[in-house]
Design a protein around this motif. Structure first.
Motif, PDB file in Angstrom:
ATOM      1  N   GLY A  25       0.822  -1.209   0.000  1.00 32.92           N
ATOM      2  CA  GLY A  25       0.000   0.000   0.000  1.00 32.92           C
ATOM      3  C   GLY A  25       0.851   1.253   0.000  1.00 32.92           C
ATOM      4  O   GLY A  25       0.606   2.185  -0.769  1.00 32.92           O
ATOM      5  N   GLU A  28       2.237   2.208  -3.196  1.00 35.32           N
ATOM      6  CA  GLU A  28       1.228   2.765  -4.099  1.00 35.32           C
ATOM      7  C   GLU A  28       0.631   4.056  -3.543  1.00 35.32           C
ATOM      8  O   GLU A  28      -0.382   4.549  -4.059  1.00 35.32           O
ATOM      9  CB  GLU A  28       0.128   1.725  -4.336  1.00 35.32           C
ATOM     10  CG  GLU A  28       0.656   0.495  -5.063  1.00 35.32           C
ATOM     11  CD  GLU A  28      -0.362  -0.642  -5.112  1.00 35.32           C
ATOM     12  OE1 GLU A  28      -1.569  -0.379  -5.032  1.00 35.32           O
ATOM     13  OE2 GLU A  28       0.086  -1.797  -5.225  1.00 35.32           O
ATOM     14  N   GLU A  30      -0.711   4.587  -0.523  1.00 39.28           N
ATOM     15  CA  GLU A  30      -1.894   4.386   0.320  1.00 39.28           C
ATOM     16  C   GLU A  30      -1.471   3.877   1.691  1.00 39.28           C
ATOM     17  O   GLU A  30      -0.567   3.047   1.805  1.00 39.28           O
ATOM     18  CB  GLU A  30      -2.828   3.327  -0.285  1.00 39.28           C
ATOM     19  CG  GLU A  30      -3.652   3.814  -1.432  1.00 39.28           C
ATOM     20  CD  GLU A  30      -4.676   2.775  -1.890  1.00 39.28           C
ATOM     21  OE1 GLU A  30      -5.510   3.141  -2.706  1.00 39.28           O
ATOM     22  OE2 GLU A  30      -4.638   1.607  -1.431  1.00 39.28           O
ATOM     23  N   ARG A  32      -2.717   1.495   4.304  1.00 37.67           N
ATOM     24  CA  ARG A  32      -3.693   0.410   4.441  1.00 37.67           C
ATOM     25  C   ARG A  32      -3.596  -0.195   5.841  1.00 37.67           C
ATOM     26  O   ARG A  32      -2.509  -0.487   6.317  1.00 37.67           O
ATOM     27  CB  ARG A  32      -3.440  -0.679   3.390  1.00 37.67           C
ATOM     28  CG  ARG A  32      -3.661  -0.189   1.973  1.00 37.67           C
ATOM     29  CD  ARG A  32      -3.378  -1.265   0.950  1.00 37.67           C
ATOM     30  NE  ARG A  32      -3.421  -0.704  -0.408  1.00 37.67           N
ATOM     31  CZ  ARG A  32      -2.857  -1.275  -1.469  1.00 37.67           C
ATOM     32  NH1 ARG A  32      -2.221  -2.426  -1.341  1.00 37.67           N
ATOM     33  NH2 ARG A  32      -2.943  -0.689  -2.648  1.00 37.67           N
ATOM     34  N   ALA A  62      -7.686   0.774   2.630  1.00 34.98           N
ATOM     35  CA  ALA A  62      -7.021   2.075   2.631  1.00 34.98           C
ATOM     36  C   ALA A  62      -7.792   3.016   3.546  1.00 34.98           C
ATOM     37  O   ALA A  62      -9.020   3.074   3.501  1.00 34.98           O
ATOM     38  CB  ALA A  62      -6.963   2.630   1.217  1.00 34.98           C
ATOM     39  N   SER A  64      -7.972   7.104   5.382  1.00 36.51           N
ATOM     40  CA  SER A  64      -7.870   8.477   4.883  1.00 36.51           C
ATOM     41  C   SER A  64      -6.490   9.091   5.071  1.00 36.51           C
ATOM     42  O   SER A  64      -6.124  10.026   4.371  1.00 36.51           O
ATOM     43  CB  SER A  64      -8.893   9.357   5.609  1.00 36.51           C
ATOM     44  OG  SER A  64      -8.551   9.448   6.992  1.00 36.51           O
ATOM     45  N   GLY A  65      -5.732   8.581   6.048  1.00 33.49           N
ATOM     46  CA  GLY A  65      -4.449   9.209   6.355  1.00 33.49           C
ATOM     47  C   GLY A  65      -4.596  10.405   7.278  1.00 33.49           C
ATOM     48  O   GLY A  65      -3.622  11.065   7.606  1.00 33.49           O
TER      49      GLY A  65
END
Ligand SMILES: [Zn+2]
Length: 149
Positions: A25, A28, A30, A32, A62, A64-65
């Motif tokens: 992730g 990419e 993301e 996760r 994933a 939102s961060g």
């Protein structure tokens, strides 16, 4: 966005069956986190069994961060030579917004020590340390109408 860092030799993760998705992730862009398909709770670090309902029906998702700062410390001595040039740096525990108590340990970047405070809104940023390693850090979240540096 993934920023680039000159190639050196950071300590490399050793992903296994339970953690490969996390590193994939990051590569990419993301973040996760493992999630139970039965009770829908997020679980971090990844486990073979859900600690809330004991289900083995686990997947990754994933997130939102977005997070808030829970606690932190300033590192003045690096635990690995790769990090010496970054001293001092901030190591924090952040609470991901997806679920109360969903804690994540990371470096906090882009924030002066005097501006750190519990509850500070944060967002994930991804930094490529090598061609094979991307890591997540957190920085103060951009407020509405503002673009974070
Ligand atoms: Zn569960």
């Amino acid at each position: 966005m993934i920023t680039e860092t000159p190639a050196q030799s950071p300590p490399m993760p050793q992903p296994d069956e339970a953690t490969q998705f996390f590193w994939d992730g990051l590569a990419e862009g993301e973040l996760r986190i493992q999630r139970c398909r039965s009770c829908r709770k997020f679980i971090h670090y990844p486990k073979p069994i859900c600690r809330f309902c004991q289900s083995r029906d686990l997947a990754d998702e994933a997130v939102s961060g977005r997070a808030t700062l829970y606690s932190w410390t300033i590192a003045v001595q690096a635990f690995h030579p790769f990090w010496v040039d970054r001293l001092p740096y901030t190591i924090g525990t952040v609470e991901l917004v997806e679920q109360p108590g969903l804690m994540f340990a990371s470096q906090i970047v882009g924030c002066a020590e005097e501006d750190l405070c519990a509850g500070l809104p944060l967002e994930v940023v991804f930094e490529r340390l090598t061609s094979e390693l991307v890591v997540p850090f957190f920085r103060p979240a951009a407020t509405e109408g503002e673009v974070a540096p």
